[in-house]
Design a protein around this motif. Structure first.
Motif, PDB file in Angstrom:
ATOM      1  N   GLN A 121      47.046  32.719  23.262  1.00  0.00           N
ATOM      2  CA  GLN A 121      47.431  32.339  24.903  1.00  0.00           C
ATOM      3  C   GLN A 121      47.185  33.657  25.446  1.00  0.00           C
ATOM      4  OE1 GLN A 121      51.971  30.833  25.493  1.00  0.00           O
ATOM      5  NE2 GLN A 121      52.214  31.708  26.503  1.00  0.00           N
ATOM      6  N   ALA A 122      47.357  35.076  25.256  1.00  0.00           N
ATOM      7  CA  ALA A 122      46.512  36.166  25.645  1.00  0.00           C
ATOM      8  C   ALA A 122      45.819  36.145  25.857  1.00  0.00           C
ATOM      9  CB  ALA A 122      47.800  37.286  24.694  1.00  0.00           C
ATOM     10  N   THR A 123      45.064  35.960  25.481  1.00  0.00           N
ATOM     11  CA  THR A 123      43.665  35.978  25.292  1.00  0.00           C
ATOM     12  C   THR A 123      43.222  34.991  27.052  1.00  0.00           C
ATOM     13  OG1 THR A 123      43.029  36.222  22.936  1.00  0.00           O
ATOM     14  CG2 THR A 123      41.307  35.588  24.572  1.00  0.00           C
ATOM     15  N   LEU A 124      44.184  33.874  26.572  1.00  0.00           N
ATOM     16  CA  LEU A 124      43.276  33.458  27.432  1.00  0.00           C
ATOM     17  C   LEU A 124      43.924  33.482  29.308  1.00  0.00           C
ATOM     18  CD1 LEU A 124      44.694  29.253  26.425  1.00  0.00           C
ATOM     19  CD2 LEU A 124      42.348  29.780  26.942  1.00  0.00           C
ATOM     20  N   GLU A 125      45.378  33.983  29.249  1.00  0.00           N
ATOM     21  CA  GLU A 125      45.285  34.667  30.529  1.00  0.00           C
ATOM     22  C   GLU A 125      44.862  36.008  30.916  1.00  0.00           C
ATOM     23  OE1 GLU A 125      49.924  35.631  29.464  1.00  0.00           O
ATOM     24  OE2 GLU A 125      50.505  33.345  28.956  1.00  0.00           O
ATOM     25  N   ARG A 126      44.168  36.542  29.872  1.00  0.00           N
ATOM     26  CA  ARG A 126      43.216  37.791  30.448  1.00  0.00           C
ATOM     27  C   ARG A 126      42.413  37.089  31.474  1.00  0.00           C
ATOM     28  NH1 ARG A 126      42.309  42.703  26.287  1.00  0.00           N
ATOM     29  NH2 ARG A 126      41.722  43.455  28.414  1.00  0.00           N
ATOM     30  N   LEU A 127      41.730  36.093  30.477  1.00  0.00           N
ATOM     31  CA  LEU A 127      40.437  35.062  30.762  1.00  0.00           C
ATOM     32  C   LEU A 127      40.859  34.948  32.241  1.00  0.00           C
ATOM     33  CD1 LEU A 127      39.037  34.059  27.961  1.00  0.00           C
ATOM     34  CD2 LEU A 127      38.128  35.631  28.824  1.00  0.00           C
ATOM     35  N   TRP A 128      41.348  34.118  32.323  1.00  0.00           N
ATOM     36  CA  TRP A 128      42.215  33.231  33.803  1.00  0.00           C
ATOM     37  C   TRP A 128      41.717  34.411  34.906  1.00  0.00           C
ATOM     38  CZ3 TRP A 128      40.930  29.981  31.758  1.00  0.00           C
ATOM     39  CH2 TRP A 128      41.487  28.768  30.475  1.00  0.00           C
ATOM     40  N   ALA A 129      43.119  35.631  34.696  1.00  0.00           N
ATOM     41  CA  ALA A 129      42.947  36.560  35.317  1.00  0.00           C
ATOM     42  C   ALA A 129      41.058  37.378  36.072  1.00  0.00           C
ATOM     43  CB  ALA A 129      43.764  37.810  35.133  1.00  0.00           C
ATOM     44  N   ALA A 130      40.257  37.245  34.407  1.00  0.00           N
ATOM     45  CA  ALA A 130      38.839  37.633  34.869  1.00  0.00           C
ATOM     46  C   ALA A 130      37.806  36.776  36.104  1.00  0.00           C
ATOM     47  CB  ALA A 130      38.588  38.235  33.211  1.00  0.00           C
ATOM     48  N   GLY A 131      38.894  35.643  35.823  1.00  0.00           N
ATOM     49  CA  GLY A 131      37.810  34.611  36.461  1.00  0.00           C
ATOM     50  C   GLY A 131      37.726  33.638  35.662  1.00  0.00           C
ATOM     51  N   ALA A 132      37.267  33.631  34.801  1.00  0.00           N
ATOM     52  CA  ALA A 132      36.973  32.376  33.539  1.00  0.00           C
ATOM     53  C   ALA A 132      36.646  31.452  34.071  1.00  0.00           C
ATOM     54  CB  ALA A 132      37.338  33.169  32.021  1.00  0.00           C
ATOM     55  N   ALA A 133      35.967  30.135  34.341  1.00  0.00           N
ATOM     56  CA  ALA A 133      36.504  28.925  34.619  1.00  0.00           C
ATOM     57  C   ALA A 133      36.341  28.487  33.402  1.00  0.00           C
ATOM     58  CB  ALA A 133      35.058  28.779  35.735  1.00  0.00           C
ATOM     59  N   THR A 134      35.334  28.695  32.260  1.00  0.00           N
ATOM     60  CA  THR A 134      35.344  27.624  31.235  1.00  0.00           C
ATOM     61  C   THR A 134      35.588  29.017  30.045  1.00  0.00           C
ATOM     62  OG1 THR A 134      33.653  26.530  31.771  1.00  0.00           O
ATOM     63  CG2 THR A 134      33.648  26.487  29.569  1.00  0.00           C
TER      64      THR A 134
END
Length: 308
Positions: free
Chosen positions: A270-283
């Motif tokens: 969950q923490a990794t996903l949240e950081r990736l969404w914040a970085a603008g990852a689409a996939t």
């Protein structure tokens, strides 16, 4: 979570911060019951309706297209030597030690996804320049699913030769952040901002981290102008974010999406996903899509992008 769960596809297509994101099954891994890149693994993904799966593709000695990650057969299979030294016929007799499953051909994978809604990500494992005949072989094989495929590579000289399929660029050979990495052929130099990068700008003390990164992104975009996506390792995405740039948002200014690889079992999901969404990852590409789906269900509401 059951791989037959009707909500799995929706869970792997979450809407986060007003944007639809995609979770991709790395090496077609879903339940873990099948060998990575095997036809059985691909079929399981397609049957479960996953939105995107990835397979690694190598050329056999006779230019056959074989789905396999490593250059050598020795570690995972009953075969020995390099994939590229064997004919397609010989490779068909090779099986995975872990499951007894055969190596898959790309054409079989294409047959498995044809007619589905699953996007096929092909990771082209070829760094030396690709020949015209191999370009034709690859694009012809992908033609039946050209509208639902993306071909990724770390070799821009090969991606530039592909004109009939969408392409994605992985800049690892030119810029990456890997703390503790041993010396490698490329990049050979570690710059002042911590990135492995052979550009003279990487060691220029008069540029800020933001100036350095923005200049390098501009240069790297020029290597593969047709790229619709960059595939960047998670550690590099996070380092760039720590320096004040959301890579996905930066790329989006140029119509390029960010796919981050690879979220593994050892990572805090969950923490990794949240950081990736914040970085603008689409996939997000992951070895553990069921764990990712469970985490997504815990904090976000999925959206059906294909209602009815």
């Amino acid at each position: 979570m059951d791989v037959d769960d009707e909500g799995l596809r929706l869970a792997l297509l979450p809407e986060v911060a007003g944007r639809r994101r995609t979770v991709c099954c790395h090496s077609a891994a879903l339940s873990g019951a099948h060998a990575p890149n095997s036809l059985e693994a691909v079929r399981e993904c397609v049957a479960a309706g996953v939105p995107r799966l990835e397979v690694d593709v190598r050329f056999a000695a006779d230019d056959g297209l074989v789905c396999f990650h490593d250059a050598s057969l020795d570690a995972q299979t009953t075969g020995a030597g390099r994939v590229s030294d064997h004919t397609t016929f010989a490779l068909r007799a090779v099986t995975y030690r872990s499951t007894g499953e055969s190596l898959a051909l790309l054409e079989e994978v294409i047959d498995a996804i044809r007619g589905s809604s699953t996007v096929l990500q092909v990771d082209l494992k070829l760094n030396r320049p690709i020949s015209p005949s191999r370009v034709e072989r690859l694009e012809q094989a992908l033609a039946p699913v050209a509208s639902q495929v993306v071909v990724g590579s770390q070799s821009p000289w090969n991606l530039r030769k592909l004109s009939r399929v969408p392409v994605a660029f992985d800049p690892t050979l030119f810029l990456n952040y890997t703390p503790g990495r041993r010396q490698a052929p490329y990049p050979r130099q570690r710059g002042i901002h911590g990135f492995w990068d052979d550009s003279p700008l990487a060691r220029n003390p008069y540029t800020t981290p933001q100036q350095y990164l923005e200049a390098r992104f501009e240069e790297l975009r020029g290597l593969v102008p047709a790229a619709i996506e960059w595939m960047v390792d998670i550690g590099t995405v996070f380092r760039i974010a720590d320096l004040g740039i959301a890579l996905g948002d930066e790329l989006a200014r140029y119509g390029i999406e960010l796919a981050a690889w690879t979220l593994k079992e050892r990572d805090p999901v969950q923490a990794t996903l949240e950081r990736l969404w914040a970085a603008g990852a689409a996939t997000v590409i992951t070895d553990v899509p069921l764990a990712v789906a469970a985490a997504l269900r815990a904090y976000s509401a999925p959206v059906d992008v294909n209602p009815g």
